[in-house]
Design a protein around this motif. Structure first.
Motif, PDB file in Angstrom:
ATOM      1  N   TRP A 179      25.065  -0.861 -15.131  1.00  0.00           N
ATOM      2  CA  TRP A 179      25.266  -1.851 -14.070  1.00  0.00           C
ATOM      3  C   TRP A 179      24.908  -3.209 -14.630  1.00  0.00           C
ATOM      4  O   TRP A 179      23.954  -3.314 -15.388  1.00  0.00           O
ATOM      5  N   PRO A 180      25.624  -4.235 -14.255  1.00  0.00           N
ATOM      6  CA  PRO A 180      26.919  -4.247 -13.582  1.00  0.00           C
ATOM      7  C   PRO A 180      28.033  -3.976 -14.593  1.00  0.00           C
ATOM      8  O   PRO A 180      27.956  -4.437 -15.738  1.00  0.00           O
ATOM      9  N   LEU A 181      29.025  -3.246 -14.156  1.00  0.00           N
ATOM     10  CA  LEU A 181      30.138  -2.955 -15.064  1.00  0.00           C
ATOM     11  C   LEU A 181      30.961  -4.211 -15.301  1.00  0.00           C
ATOM     12  O   LEU A 181      31.132  -5.044 -14.410  1.00  0.00           O
ATOM     13  N   CYS A 182      31.470  -4.325 -16.501  1.00  0.00           N
ATOM     14  CA  CYS A 182      32.243  -5.498 -16.899  1.00  0.00           C
ATOM     15  C   CYS A 182      33.583  -5.530 -16.157  1.00  0.00           C
ATOM     16  O   CYS A 182      34.345  -4.568 -16.216  1.00  0.00           O
ATOM     17  N   ALA A 219      28.482  -2.234 -19.500  1.00  0.00           N
ATOM     18  CA  ALA A 219      27.751  -3.165 -18.649  1.00  0.00           C
ATOM     19  C   ALA A 219      27.781  -4.567 -19.230  1.00  0.00           C
ATOM     20  O   ALA A 219      27.950  -4.763 -20.431  1.00  0.00           O
ATOM     21  N   LEU A 220      27.604  -5.527 -18.345  1.00  0.00           N
ATOM     22  CA  LEU A 220      27.415  -6.906 -18.776  1.00  0.00           C
ATOM     23  C   LEU A 220      26.003  -7.060 -19.307  1.00  0.00           C
ATOM     24  O   LEU A 220      25.113  -6.274 -18.980  1.00  0.00           O
ATOM     25  N   ASP A 221      25.796  -8.082 -20.124  1.00  0.00           N
ATOM     26  CA  ASP A 221      24.487  -8.400 -20.659  1.00  0.00           C
ATOM     27  C   ASP A 221      23.977  -9.682 -20.024  1.00  0.00           C
ATOM     28  O   ASP A 221      24.766 -10.531 -19.604  1.00  0.00           O
ATOM     29  N   VAL A 222      22.655  -9.823 -19.969  1.00  0.00           N
ATOM     30  CA  VAL A 222      22.050 -11.075 -19.522  1.00  0.00           C
ATOM     31  C   VAL A 222      21.811 -11.929 -20.754  1.00  0.00           C
ATOM     32  O   VAL A 222      21.200 -11.486 -21.719  1.00  0.00           O
ATOM     33  N   GLU A 223      22.321 -13.146 -20.725  1.00  0.00           N
ATOM     34  CA  GLU A 223      22.080 -14.107 -21.806  1.00  0.00           C
ATOM     35  C   GLU A 223      21.684 -15.435 -21.194  1.00  0.00           C
ATOM     36  O   GLU A 223      22.237 -15.824 -20.173  1.00  0.00           O
ATOM     37  N   PRO A 224      20.739 -16.125 -21.774  1.00  0.00           N
ATOM     38  CA  PRO A 224      19.950 -15.690 -22.919  1.00  0.00           C
ATOM     39  C   PRO A 224      18.975 -14.597 -22.492  1.00  0.00           C
ATOM     40  O   PRO A 224      18.594 -14.517 -21.330  1.00  0.00           O
ATOM     41  N   GLU A 225      18.575 -13.776 -23.459  1.00  0.00           N
ATOM     42  CA  GLU A 225      17.645 -12.695 -23.142  1.00  0.00           C
ATOM     43  C   GLU A 225      16.308 -13.235 -22.676  1.00  0.00           C
ATOM     44  O   GLU A 225      15.655 -12.640 -21.833  1.00  0.00           O
ATOM     45  N   PRO A 262      16.063 -20.011 -19.826  1.00  0.00           N
ATOM     46  CA  PRO A 262      16.424 -20.461 -18.481  1.00  0.00           C
ATOM     47  C   PRO A 262      17.927 -20.304 -18.240  1.00  0.00           C
ATOM     48  O   PRO A 262      18.697 -20.075 -19.173  1.00  0.00           O
ATOM     49  N   ASP A 263      18.326 -20.384 -16.979  1.00  0.00           N
ATOM     50  CA  ASP A 263      19.739 -20.375 -16.591  1.00  0.00           C
ATOM     51  C   ASP A 263      20.466 -19.121 -17.100  1.00  0.00           C
ATOM     52  O   ASP A 263      21.465 -19.218 -17.824  1.00  0.00           O
ATOM     53  N   PRO A 264      19.991 -17.922 -16.725  1.00  0.00           N
ATOM     54  CA  PRO A 264      20.605 -16.695 -17.225  1.00  0.00           C
ATOM     55  C   PRO A 264      21.983 -16.438 -16.629  1.00  0.00           C
ATOM     56  O   PRO A 264      22.246 -16.773 -15.473  1.00  0.00           O
ATOM     57  N   HIS A 265      22.850 -15.859 -17.435  1.00  0.00           N
ATOM     58  CA  HIS A 265      24.213 -15.520 -17.030  1.00  0.00           C
ATOM     59  C   HIS A 265      24.530 -14.076 -17.397  1.00  0.00           C
ATOM     60  O   HIS A 265      23.978 -13.542 -18.354  1.00  0.00           O
ATOM     61  N   TRP A 266      25.454 -13.481 -16.641  1.00  0.00           N
ATOM     62  CA  TRP A 266      26.021 -12.184 -16.997  1.00  0.00           C
ATOM     63  C   TRP A 266      27.168 -12.456 -17.957  1.00  0.00           C
ATOM     64  O   TRP A 266      28.056 -13.255 -17.665  1.00  0.00           O
ATOM     65  N   VAL A 267      27.149 -11.778 -19.098  1.00  0.00           N
ATOM     66  CA  VAL A 267      28.115 -12.031 -20.167  1.00  0.00           C
ATOM     67  C   VAL A 267      28.693 -10.698 -20.638  1.00  0.00           C
ATOM     68  O   VAL A 267      27.975  -9.709 -20.767  1.00  0.00           O
ATOM     69  N   CYS A 268      30.008 -10.700 -20.916  1.00  0.00           N
ATOM     70  CA  CYS A 268      30.629  -9.546 -21.572  1.00  0.00           C
ATOM     71  C   CYS A 268      30.431  -9.740 -23.066  1.00  0.00           C
ATOM     72  O   CYS A 268      31.015 -10.651 -23.660  1.00  0.00           O
ATOM     73  N   GLY A 269      29.601  -8.884 -23.651  1.00  0.00           N
ATOM     74  CA  GLY A 269      29.323  -8.985 -25.076  1.00  0.00           C
ATOM     75  C   GLY A 269      30.523  -8.654 -25.938  1.00  0.00           C
ATOM     76  O   GLY A 269      30.673  -9.178 -27.040  1.00  0.00           O
ATOM     77  N   LYS A 270      31.413  -7.787 -25.446  1.00  0.00           N
ATOM     78  CA  LYS A 270      32.597  -7.401 -26.229  1.00  0.00           C
ATOM     79  C   LYS A 270      33.600  -8.540 -26.318  1.00  0.00           C
ATOM     80  O   LYS A 270      34.144  -8.821 -27.373  1.00  0.00           O
ATOM     81  N   ALA A 271      33.863  -9.174 -25.169  1.00  0.00           N
ATOM     82  CA  ALA A 271      34.863 -10.246 -25.137  1.00  0.00           C
ATOM     83  C   ALA A 271      34.249 -11.622 -25.381  1.00  0.00           C
ATOM     84  O   ALA A 271      34.976 -12.590 -25.591  1.00  0.00           O
ATOM     85  N   GLY A 272      32.907 -11.701 -25.319  1.00  0.00           N
ATOM     86  CA  GLY A 272      32.250 -12.990 -25.500  1.00  0.00           C
ATOM     87  C   GLY A 272      32.539 -13.956 -24.367  1.00  0.00           C
ATOM     88  O   GLY A 272      32.655 -15.158 -24.580  1.00  0.00           O
ATOM     89  N   VAL A 273      32.627 -13.420 -23.138  1.00  0.00           N
ATOM     90  CA  VAL A 273      33.000 -14.222 -21.981  1.00  0.00           C
ATOM     91  C   VAL A 273      31.838 -14.279 -20.991  1.00  0.00           C
ATOM     92  O   VAL A 273      31.244 -13.242 -20.675  1.00  0.00           O
ATOM     93  N   VAL A 274      31.530 -15.461 -20.500  1.00  0.00           N
ATOM     94  CA  VAL A 274      30.556 -15.613 -19.434  1.00  0.00           C
ATOM     95  C   VAL A 274      31.248 -15.242 -18.124  1.00  0.00           C
ATOM     96  O   VAL A 274      32.291 -15.809 -17.774  1.00  0.00           O
ATOM     97  N   VAL A 275      30.692 -14.245 -17.423  1.00  0.00           N
ATOM     98  CA  VAL A 275      31.307 -13.757 -16.191  1.00  0.00           C
ATOM     99  C   VAL A 275      30.768 -14.507 -14.980  1.00  0.00           C
ATOM    100  O   VAL A 275      31.537 -14.936 -14.121  1.00  0.00           O
ATOM    101  N   ALA A 276      29.439 -14.688 -14.900  1.00  0.00           N
ATOM    102  CA  ALA A 276      28.836 -15.353 -13.747  1.00  0.00           C
ATOM    103  C   ALA A 276      27.366 -15.620 -14.050  1.00  0.00           C
ATOM    104  O   ALA A 276      26.766 -14.918 -14.861  1.00  0.00           O
ATOM    105  N   PRO A 277      26.784 -16.605 -13.357  1.00  0.00           N
ATOM    106  CA  PRO A 277      25.338 -16.752 -13.471  1.00  0.00           C
ATOM    107  C   PRO A 277      24.670 -15.564 -12.784  1.00  0.00           C
ATOM    108  O   PRO A 277      25.269 -14.936 -11.900  1.00  0.00           O
TER     109      PRO A 277
END
Length: 122
Positions: free
Chosen positions: A79-82, A92-98, A101-116
């Motif tokens: 969770w959450p699924l990409c 799953a999406l990753d939280v970046e930065p680990e 501040p200002d964390p975002h959900w990111v697809c590590g495979k595509a290198g895309v920021v999905v949402a804060p």
């Protein structure tokens, strides 16, 4: 009272982290009572952590999101699924930065920021 000035920013950060993670859980229809308990456990753990390291207050939202994600993985699965990648195994999406501040959900495979964090419903 001495030390009270430090409590308010800590409590504000913890309440904000709780609200952001709950918003993401609700957006993905997984904010059930047992899952909300996982959020409360994560907030309790991070309260202690921030009391030990007050400079980390701005990192609490991302850390609570990661803690809940880890707890969900152990009990229920990823969770959450990409929502970005259609092909291949669901991931799953990753939280970046680990730790930042200002964390975002990111697809590590595509290198895309999905949402804060807190913005999965948007």
């Amino acid at each position: 009272m001495e030390g009270m000035d430090d409590v308010q920013p800590l409590e504000q950060a913890l309440h904000a982290a709780r609200a952001l993670v709950l918003a993401d859980l609700a957006a993905r229809d997984v904010a059930h009572a047992d899952v909300v308990s996982l959020v409360e456990d994560a907030v309790t753990h991070r309260r202690w952590w921030v009391e030990q390291w007050p400079e980390g207050t701005e990192y609490v939202a991302g850390l609570v999101a990661q803690d809940v994600q880890d707890a969900l993985l152990e009990r229920y699965g990823r969770w959450p699924l990409c929502p970005v990648c259609d092909a291949g195994d669901p991931h799953a999406l990753d939280v970046e930065p680990e730790l930042g501040p200002d964390p975002h959900w990111v697809c590590g495979k595509a290198g895309v920021v999905v949402a804060p964090v807190g913005g999965l419903g948007g």
